[in-house]
Write an enzyme that holds these catalytic residues in place. Sequence first.
Site, short mmCIF file in Angstrom:
data_model
loop_
_atom_site.label_atom_id
_atom_site.label_comp_id
_atom_site.label_asym_id
_atom_site.label_seq_id
_atom_site.Cartn_x
_atom_site.Cartn_y
_atom_site.Cartn_z
N GLN A 1 -5.43 -0.59 -6.71
CA GLN A 1 -4.14 0.07 -6.92
C GLN A 1 -3.85 1.11 -5.82
OE1 GLN A 1 -1.53 -0.47 -8.72
NE2 GLN A 1 -2.42 -2.22 -9.78
N SER A 2 -4.21 0.79 -4.60
CA SER A 2 -4.01 1.72 -3.49
C SER A 2 -2.54 1.89 -3.14
CB SER A 2 -4.77 1.20 -2.26
OG SER A 2 -4.36 1.89 -1.10
N ASN A 3 -2.10 3.14 -3.12
CA ASN A 3 -0.74 3.44 -2.64
C ASN A 3 -0.67 3.29 -1.13
OD1 ASN A 3 0.37 4.42 -5.24
ND2 ASN A 3 -1.22 5.98 -4.99
N VAL B 1 -2.24 1.07 0.68
CA VAL B 1 -2.09 -0.34 1.02
C VAL B 1 -0.62 -0.78 0.83
CG1 VAL B 1 -2.69 -2.69 0.27
CG2 VAL B 1 -4.49 -0.97 0.59
#
Length: 333
Positions: A75-77, A79
């Site tokens: 859930q990387s912002n 990325v």
Amino acid sequence: MHLSRFPRVSLAHLPTPLEHLPRFSKHLGGPEIWVKRDDCTGLASGGNKTRKLEFVMGDALRSGADTVLTVGAVQSNHVRQTAAAACKLGLACEVLLERRIESASEVYTSSGNVLLDRLFGAVLHEYPAGSDFETLLDEHAARIRKGGGKPYVIPGGASNRIGALGYVNCALELLAQANERGLVIDHLVSATGSAGTQAGLIVGLKATHSNVPLLGIGVGAPQALQEQKVFDLAIETAAFVGAEGSVERGDVVANCDYVGEAYGVPTAAMNDAVLTLARTEGLLFDPVYSGKALAGLIDLVQKGYFGEAGNIVFLHTGGSAGLFAYADQLKFD
Ligand SMILES: *Cc1c(COP(=O)(O)O)cnc(C)c1O
């Protein structure tokens, strides 16, 4: 410091607003709370990585890259913003996703940021938690080169001295806004993870002799490790912008008491903080970063940590796209 000496592309809506939160301040019953709205940077629902990517993508284009390769949690912002920036600049984007959360639900692995990564056409490669991502990045870069591509590797969170320039710039922008409206900032508070945000801010605040203390609220690592990571990057960034000697070890303060069980795992205090800001100010915060940082801010105000402070600015680093991935974990009543 003269940031226009560095390659940069325009990705963010700047300056981001600096807003007063009267209802939340009253609710807390302490100092006046302001938010620096870096959730409004404008790229694919915004967030703090966009400022960093302006400089990192500037460097990628300068290098002649046709593909950016980066790494982050599922859930990387970071990325999500990288994938969007790559689309805007006509670059391919490949990503190594770390499954940092065991027993993640279906909604966690398919909604929120991952959904948007797919929408932006990023090529996703998933790996278990604790994989050796440095080696994996090298291997994937080699594969891309072998196929005739020109990869540019962006570290996790875009947290290197180039990305941190985005937050040197944010500190200058915030001080200009405060000076213009006659606002005295007694404290600045921000979430801190891969360290580029806090490192860049501290360089900007110190090199301008602003005398504004910065408190980072950790979301994963223990305090000693987090502070060292921020300090090392701040020293490197200061040298990079010609502000050597401006940052001392004592300037770097991280409170890591609000992480809870682990990175990305919800806490009751985070849940309450997200709910409170939604219902007092109509603002969205996220479960992994800004929500835990807010929980820290609320608790520290209540404990009197900020003393006689009149005004606290909280840097809203964004992340609301991640809320949707926690739909089955947040409690709203
Ligand atoms: C990445 C991120 C942070 C932490 O910033 P770092 O520069 O990695 O320390 C905080 N908030 C959100 C929403 C983020 O995505």
